[in-house]
Motif scaffolding. Sequence first.
Motif, PDB file in Angstrom:
ATOM      1  N   PRO A  88     -20.323 -36.760  -4.339  1.00  0.00           N
ATOM      2  CA  PRO A  88     -19.528 -37.677  -5.287  1.00  0.00           C
ATOM      3  C   PRO A  88     -18.210 -37.168  -5.312  1.00  0.00           C
ATOM      4  O   PRO A  88     -17.402 -38.147  -5.542  1.00  0.00           O
ATOM      5  N   VAL A  89     -17.576 -35.848  -4.918  1.00  0.00           N
ATOM      6  CA  VAL A  89     -16.413 -35.684  -5.029  1.00  0.00           C
ATOM      7  C   VAL A  89     -16.142 -34.829  -3.760  1.00  0.00           C
ATOM      8  O   VAL A  89     -17.050 -33.976  -3.252  1.00  0.00           O
ATOM      9  N   PRO A  90     -14.972 -34.829  -3.263  1.00  0.00           N
ATOM     10  CA  PRO A  90     -14.804 -34.091  -1.846  1.00  0.00           C
ATOM     11  C   PRO A  90     -14.991 -32.564  -2.095  1.00  0.00           C
ATOM     12  O   PRO A  90     -15.338 -31.853  -1.124  1.00  0.00           O
ATOM     13  N   ARG A  99     -10.144 -29.765  -1.136  1.00  0.00           N
ATOM     14  CA  ARG A  99      -9.769 -29.385  -2.448  1.00  0.00           C
ATOM     15  C   ARG A  99      -9.368 -30.588  -3.249  1.00  0.00           C
ATOM     16  O   ARG A  99      -8.385 -31.273  -2.448  1.00  0.00           O
ATOM     17  N   CYS A 100      -9.761 -31.044  -4.564  1.00  0.00           N
ATOM     18  CA  CYS A 100      -9.159 -32.083  -5.308  1.00  0.00           C
ATOM     19  C   CYS A 100      -7.939 -31.703  -5.635  1.00  0.00           C
ATOM     20  O   CYS A 100      -7.458 -30.662  -6.235  1.00  0.00           O
ATOM     21  N   LEU A 113     -18.216 -29.395 -11.693  1.00  0.00           N
ATOM     22  CA  LEU A 113     -19.512 -28.865 -12.350  1.00  0.00           C
ATOM     23  C   LEU A 113     -20.444 -29.902 -12.718  1.00  0.00           C
ATOM     24  O   LEU A 113     -21.563 -29.882 -12.343  1.00  0.00           O
ATOM     25  N   THR A 114     -19.921 -30.900 -13.396  1.00  0.00           N
ATOM     26  CA  THR A 114     -20.844 -32.351 -13.665  1.00  0.00           C
ATOM     27  C   THR A 114     -21.111 -33.032 -12.602  1.00  0.00           C
ATOM     28  O   THR A 114     -22.468 -33.257 -12.159  1.00  0.00           O
ATOM     29  N   MET A 115     -20.287 -33.236 -11.598  1.00  0.00           N
ATOM     30  CA  MET A 115     -20.527 -33.876 -10.226  1.00  0.00           C
ATOM     31  C   MET A 115     -21.451 -33.245  -9.255  1.00  0.00           C
ATOM     32  O   MET A 115     -22.467 -33.620  -8.730  1.00  0.00           O
ATOM     33  N   ALA A 116     -21.535 -31.692  -9.465  1.00  0.00           N
ATOM     34  CA  ALA A 116     -22.444 -30.864  -8.789  1.00  0.00           C
ATOM     35  C   ALA A 116     -23.885 -31.301  -9.325  1.00  0.00           C
ATOM     36  O   ALA A 116     -24.916 -31.276  -8.419  1.00  0.00           O
TER      37      ALA A 116
END
Length: 153
Positions: A88-90, A99-100, A113-116
Motif C-alpha cells: 500500500p506504500v512504497p 523511501r517516502c 507501521l499501520t500500512m504494514a
Amino acid sequence: MISKKTTYAFRALLHLAKAPNGQPVLIADLARDEKIPRKFLEFILLTLRKGGLLQSRIGKGGGYNLALPPDKITIGSIVRVLEGDIAPVPCLSDTNYARCEECQDEATCGIRLTMADVHVALSNVLDKLTLADMIERSETERSKRQNIVDFNI
C-alpha cells in the motif's frame, strides 16, 4: 484498485480454467468470447506465461492453457505478476522499494507501521484465495440466482 489489465487477466484465466481437459485455447477465440481487445490480451497472456501461470503451444492444436491446476494458482500470484508487489506504500514494497519523501524515520513512522498490517492482511487473503475459489464462488452465486422464484405477473 486492480487495473483493467488484471481484470482482463482474471476473465481470461477463468475461461482457460473451464476449457475441457485443459485444452489450449486460441487467442482469437479467447478475445472474442471474453470481449477483450486482442492485442491487449496477447500482452497479458505473454506476461502470465513469463510469470509461470500459463503455457503456450504453437502450431496445430496450439494456444494457451493453465500451467497449474486452478486450485494451485493464487489470486496473489496473478496480481503480483501483472501489478507488481502488493504494497500500500512504497516503503513496504519488496520489488519497488522507495523511501517516502516526507518520512523522517521509517522505524517509527505510524503510516508505515499501520500500512504494514494492511499489507500483511491483504497478502494473506490474496495468497489463500485461488482461481478455483473464484470459479466456485461464481458458480455458487449463479446457482442461487437460478433458484429464485419470481412472482411478478
